[in-house]
Design a protein around this motif. Structure first.
Motif, mmCIF file in Angstrom:
data_model
loop_
_atom_site.group_PDB
_atom_site.id
_atom_site.type_symbol
_atom_site.label_atom_id
_atom_site.label_comp_id
_atom_site.label_asym_id
_atom_site.label_seq_id
_atom_site.Cartn_x
_atom_site.Cartn_y
_atom_site.Cartn_z
ATOM 1 N N VAL A 157 0.834 -1.203 0.000
ATOM 2 C CA VAL A 157 0.000 0.000 0.000
ATOM 3 C C VAL A 157 0.871 1.256 0.000
ATOM 4 O O VAL A 157 0.616 2.212 -0.731
ATOM 5 C CB VAL A 157 -0.949 -0.010 1.218
ATOM 6 C CG1 VAL A 157 -1.663 1.324 1.362
ATOM 7 C CG2 VAL A 157 -1.958 -1.134 1.086
ATOM 8 N N GLN A 158 1.915 1.240 0.816
ATOM 9 C CA GLN A 158 2.800 2.399 0.889
ATOM 10 C C GLN A 158 3.517 2.618 -0.444
ATOM 11 O O GLN A 158 3.576 3.743 -0.962
ATOM 12 C CB GLN A 158 3.825 2.174 2.015
ATOM 13 C CG GLN A 158 4.658 3.397 2.361
ATOM 14 C CD GLN A 158 3.921 4.386 3.229
ATOM 15 O OE1 GLN A 158 2.814 4.107 3.685
ATOM 16 N NE2 GLN A 158 4.498 5.553 3.455
ATOM 17 N N HIS A 159 4.062 1.548 -1.007
ATOM 18 C CA HIS A 159 4.870 1.659 -2.222
ATOM 19 C C HIS A 159 4.016 1.948 -3.451
ATOM 20 O O HIS A 159 4.337 2.837 -4.249
ATOM 21 C CB HIS A 159 5.652 0.354 -2.430
ATOM 22 C CG HIS A 159 6.359 0.274 -3.749
ATOM 23 N ND1 HIS A 159 7.571 0.886 -3.977
ATOM 24 C CD2 HIS A 159 6.024 -0.338 -4.925
ATOM 25 C CE1 HIS A 159 7.945 0.655 -5.229
ATOM 26 N NE2 HIS A 159 7.032 -0.083 -5.817
ATOM 27 N N ALA A 160 2.915 1.229 -3.613
ATOM 28 C CA ALA A 160 2.122 1.323 -4.842
ATOM 29 C C ALA A 160 1.203 2.528 -4.863
ATOM 30 O O ALA A 160 0.907 3.065 -5.932
ATOM 31 C CB ALA A 160 1.297 0.042 -5.017
ATOM 32 N N PRO A 184 3.360 15.860 1.614
ATOM 33 C CA PRO A 184 4.432 16.344 0.732
ATOM 34 C C PRO A 184 5.261 15.230 0.091
ATOM 35 O O PRO A 184 5.617 15.312 -1.079
ATOM 36 C CB PRO A 184 5.289 17.206 1.660
ATOM 37 C CG PRO A 184 4.979 16.714 3.043
ATOM 38 C CD PRO A 184 3.560 16.256 3.021
ATOM 39 N N LYS A 185 5.529 14.159 0.861
ATOM 40 C CA LYS A 185 6.337 13.055 0.326
ATOM 41 C C LYS A 185 5.537 11.775 0.167
ATOM 42 O O LYS A 185 5.857 10.938 -0.669
ATOM 43 C CB LYS A 185 7.540 12.806 1.238
ATOM 44 C CG LYS A 185 8.531 13.959 1.246
ATOM 45 C CD LYS A 185 9.756 13.624 2.078
ATOM 46 C CE LYS A 185 10.759 14.773 2.062
ATOM 47 N NZ LYS A 185 11.958 14.473 2.884
ATOM 48 N N HIS A 186 4.537 11.595 0.994
ATOM 49 C CA HIS A 186 3.640 10.455 0.858
ATOM 50 C C HIS A 186 2.311 10.808 1.497
ATOM 51 O O HIS A 186 2.232 11.714 2.354
ATOM 52 C CB HIS A 186 4.227 9.179 1.488
ATOM 53 C CG HIS A 186 4.495 9.285 2.957
ATOM 54 N ND1 HIS A 186 3.496 9.251 3.908
ATOM 55 C CD2 HIS A 186 5.647 9.459 3.650
ATOM 56 C CE1 HIS A 186 4.014 9.367 5.111
ATOM 57 N NE2 HIS A 186 5.321 9.507 4.993
ATOM 58 N N ASP A 187 1.265 10.134 1.089
ATOM 59 C CA ASP A 187 -0.063 10.340 1.659
ATOM 60 C C ASP A 187 -0.264 9.389 2.834
ATOM 61 O O ASP A 187 0.585 8.538 3.125
ATOM 62 C CB ASP A 187 -1.146 10.079 0.610
ATOM 63 C CG ASP A 187 -1.071 11.054 -0.558
ATOM 64 O OD1 ASP A 187 -0.317 12.043 -0.461
ATOM 65 O OD2 ASP A 187 -1.765 10.821 -1.569
ATOM 66 N N TYR A 188 -1.378 9.521 3.494
ATOM 67 C CA TYR A 188 -1.792 8.519 4.470
ATOM 68 C C TYR A 188 -3.294 8.334 4.352
ATOM 69 O O TYR A 188 -3.985 9.091 3.670
ATOM 70 C CB TYR A 188 -1.376 8.896 5.900
ATOM 71 C CG TYR A 188 -2.064 10.102 6.487
ATOM 72 C CD1 TYR A 188 -3.299 9.991 7.121
ATOM 73 C CD2 TYR A 188 -1.457 11.356 6.431
ATOM 74 C CE1 TYR A 188 -3.930 11.101 7.668
ATOM 75 C CE2 TYR A 188 -2.073 12.471 6.981
ATOM 76 C CZ TYR A 188 -3.311 12.339 7.593
ATOM 77 O OH TYR A 188 -3.923 13.432 8.136
ATOM 78 N N ILE A 189 -3.813 7.286 5.002
ATOM 79 C CA ILE A 189 -5.246 7.000 4.970
ATOM 80 C C ILE A 189 -5.817 7.279 6.351
ATOM 81 O O ILE A 189 -5.272 6.839 7.367
ATOM 82 C CB ILE A 189 -5.529 5.537 4.594
ATOM 83 C CG1 ILE A 189 -4.781 5.146 3.334
ATOM 84 C CG2 ILE A 189 -7.028 5.324 4.385
ATOM 85 C CD1 ILE A 189 -4.805 3.675 3.046
ATOM 86 N N SER A 190 -6.910 7.995 6.381
ATOM 87 C CA SER A 190 -7.609 8.266 7.628
ATOM 88 C C SER A 190 -8.853 7.381 7.690
ATOM 89 O O SER A 190 -9.733 7.478 6.829
ATOM 90 C CB SER A 190 -8.000 9.746 7.695
ATOM 91 O OG SER A 190 -8.648 10.036 8.898
ATOM 92 N N HIS A 191 -8.899 6.488 8.677
ATOM 93 C CA HIS A 191 -10.024 5.562 8.843
ATOM 94 C C HIS A 191 -10.897 6.039 10.001
ATOM 95 O O HIS A 191 -10.696 5.666 11.153
ATOM 96 C CB HIS A 191 -9.528 4.139 9.114
ATOM 97 C CG HIS A 191 -8.862 3.496 7.946
ATOM 98 N ND1 HIS A 191 -9.478 3.297 6.734
ATOM 99 C CD2 HIS A 191 -7.612 2.997 7.800
ATOM 100 C CE1 HIS A 191 -8.655 2.703 5.898
ATOM 101 N NE2 HIS A 191 -7.514 2.522 6.516
#
Length: 631
Positions: free
Chosen positions: A104-107, A186-193
């Motif tokens: 998930v992080q990489h793709a 800025p460098k990667h997104d995250y998921i808020s559940h």
């Protein structure tokens, strides 16, 4: 790069999910998945052997020999390969799934490309019989009730267990589909559940004419609203959103992820904007009430409908009626068009297909509930304060999205000569049959085979996501080169049929291996990321030219088997590539083909035409005209 699980990425203050507690919904999902085994780590020597087999059809002999030497050195006893393999085995013993968080992080989360076209898949469903806003709202009410019914079954553990090849499938992702949203960084997104919070949200977001509304869908006693109640609220939303001069705030989410991340910070500086954005992010899902799709011709209408669901049709159409970060967005048009757009970081296609099957089944039934005679509060309109900086961000987003949309060619067609029953009658896998046909079609257009990936589900394993099946195989290349060869004059049909069967059977074997967790693509990725995790240099086998060539996916493919005449659509993975999705039915197959107009070498219509011709010839190979006539 430091890789962490999605659940432990630090959230900004103000997010409901600061504690990320595991509530009863997730506990139920894990309980239902208790019978599912952990995902295995394939043997290293097996993966390296299969990797070389996958490279053989793509490389000239001298380059293949060079790469083979690197691969053998990487895998030799005492070398770097076995050390990294041991690290993966340790990771597998101490994690829910050794791969999924990394994947998930990489793709997804580290990708900086815009979500529309490049990432978010769209599913266009059969046109409904309504043709005005009245029918639109009636169906939308039914749709909302159907999704809420699915959520109730997930939360109470009543969702039927699914099986594949006699094995139960993991259900861990189902509770995460709701009230989840991707957040730009800025460098990667995250998921808020947000569904994981102690007070799970009870509203959805409805957007019409670029205006967003918070619609509560549960009564004060916790019961779900009836279709009639929901319909009454949608009528109120329509009456409050008749103006068409509003700024399309949703377009900001279509930007390059770094650009959107910067605009996101500016947007949230204002409290009103922050409250509105949080309401969208926390909503169970989003309903997009679209204006009619401009009709050109019956032949192209299916392509136009798929494009509408995929990206909204542009800034002068319905693209402003989207929040591309949202995990689930249901689109319902006034003209009967409808579909689903989803963000993949939370879940890929298989759980989404289960949700859609439930929705379609529910929509066939009458409303089971009578509406209580209680007044409902007016849906809350979400306001935005737009300063000159945000206005500039919106204008840039308009320009960039229109460029992207105009660059994408979408070709949707229904192949009616035969469906999945034909390959089955001849003992062949329908999916493998189509994959070999795709390689032959590409070869006829471009004069060469190309790296292709076909996504399969790993839900047979706990927390499993997806795996790629790589093609072409050596057997596929042999068949392709022989099929149009005039030198095959002695029993040509028989020789070609044998080669075709071998190509299909080998691909079927690769599929079986991938489904059992023995695929090579995710294992190679895991070895590479394990090296990064240990602070090592990236192994030379992954810096080799052959590795880059073999992962330049010029054919991005996916089978979306469904019980209805739906078609999935997404953009190519590379600028000079194609994306081909297909939904095989008993006597026909739905296809979508996309390509970028900026690439002079690719053309979606040309590949689609080659595919239709190729499928017809393969039918004749299995059922020669003379034999058919004699029968």
């Amino acid at each position: 790069t430091v890789y962490t699980t999605i659940q432990t990425i630090v959230k900004p203050t103000g997010c409901l999910m600061s504690n990320l507690c595991i509530d009863r919904q997730v506990a139920a999902g894990r309980a239902m998945s208790s019978a599912v085994p952990p995902q295995p780590v394939p043997p290293l020597d097996q993966t390296l052997r299969e990797y070389l087999r996958a490279l053989e059809p793509l490389l000239p002999p001298d380059e293949f020999q060079h790469t083979q030497n690197k691969v053998l050195k990487f895998g030799q006893s005492g070398g770097l390969g076995p050390r990294l393999q041991d690290g993966l085995l340790r990771r597998a013993r101490t994690s829910n799934n050794w791969l999924s968080d990394w994947w998930v992080q990489h793709a997804y989360l580290e990708s900086r490309q815009p979500l529309p076209v490049h990432s978010n898949p769209a599913i266009s469903l059969p046109q409904r019989d309504h043709c005005d806003w009245r029918g639109q709202l009636l169906f939308a009410s039914k749709l909302i009730a159907a999704v809420l019914d699915f959520r109730a079954k997930v939360n109470t553990g009543q969702l039927p267990v699914e099986y594949m090849r006699g094995e139960p499938l993991c259900t861990q992702l189902f509770p995460l589909l709701f009230s989840s949203c991707r957040i730009p960084g800025p460098k990667h997104d995250y998921i808020s559940h947000h569904a994981l919070s102690r007070r799970s949200p009870t509203h959805i977001t409805v957007v019409r004419n670029y205006q967003f509304f918070q619609l509560e869908v549960y009564n004060s006693d916790g019961s779900r609203m009836t279709e009639s109640q929901i319909h009454g609220q949608l009528l109120r939303i329509r009456a409050a959103s008749w103006k068409t001069d509003k700024e399309p705030m949703g377009l900001l989410t279509s930007e390059h992820r770094r650009t959107w991340g910067q605009a996101y910070k500016r947007l949230l500086r204002d409290k009103v904007n922050k409250d509105s954005v949080r309401a969208i992010e926390q909503g169970l899902f989003t309903l997009c009430l679209d204006s009619p799709v401009m009709r050109i011709s019956d032949e192209k209408y299916a392509s136009r409908m798929a494009a509408q669901v995929l990206h909204g049709g542009g800034t002068f159409s319905n693209s402003g009626n989207r929040w591309f970060d949202k995990t689930l967005q249901f689109i319902v048009g006034e003209d009967g068009s409808w579909g689903l757009l989803y963000e993949q970081a939370t879940a890929e296609g298989p759980p989404i297909a289960t949700l859609l099957d439930h929705v379609l089944d529910y929509c066939q039934k009458p409303d089971p509930k009578r509406s209580p005679l209680v007044p409902l509060p007016m849906p809350r309109k979400l306001y935005f304060l737009i300063d000159k900086d945000i206005k500039r961000d919106i204008e840039h987003a308009k320009q960039n999205l229109d460029i992207l949309i105009n660059d994408l060619d979408v070709n949707v067609f229904n192949f009616r000569r035969f469906g999945k029953d034909l390959p089955k009658q001849h003992g062949l896998s329908p999916n493998a049959f189509i994959q070999v046909a795709l390689q032959l079609s590409y070869y006829r257009v471009h004069g060469e085979v190309c790296p292709a990936c076909d996504m399969v589900s790993l839900r047979m394993f706990r927390g499993g996501r997806t795996e790629f099946i790589r093609s072409p195989t050596r057997q596929t290349l042999d068949f392709i080169q022989a099929f149009d060869d005039p030198a095959l004059s002695v029993s040509p049909g028989k020789a070609k049929l044998q080669l075709f069967r071998e190509a299909v059977d080998v691909y079927s074997a690769l599929t079986d291996r991938a489904l059992r967790g023995q695929g090579l693509d995710r294992h190679l990725l895991g070895l590479k990321l394990q090296a990064i995790e240990e602070g090592l240099s990236i192994p030379k086998v992954f810096m080799d030219t052959a590795y880059g060539l073999a992962t330049h996916w010029r054919l991005r493919t996916g089978q979306v088997p469904s019980n209805t005449d739906s078609v999935m659509c997404f953009g190519p993975l590379v600028p000079d590539g194609y994306a081909v999705c297909y939904n095989p039915q008993a006597d026909h197959v739905h296809f979508s083909v996309t390509a970028f107009n900026c690439c002079e070498e690719t053309d979606a219509e040309t590949l689609a035409r080659s595919l239709k011709h190729t499928l017809g010839q393969l039918q004749e190979l299995l059922q020669p005209p003379s034999a058919t006539a004699a029968a």
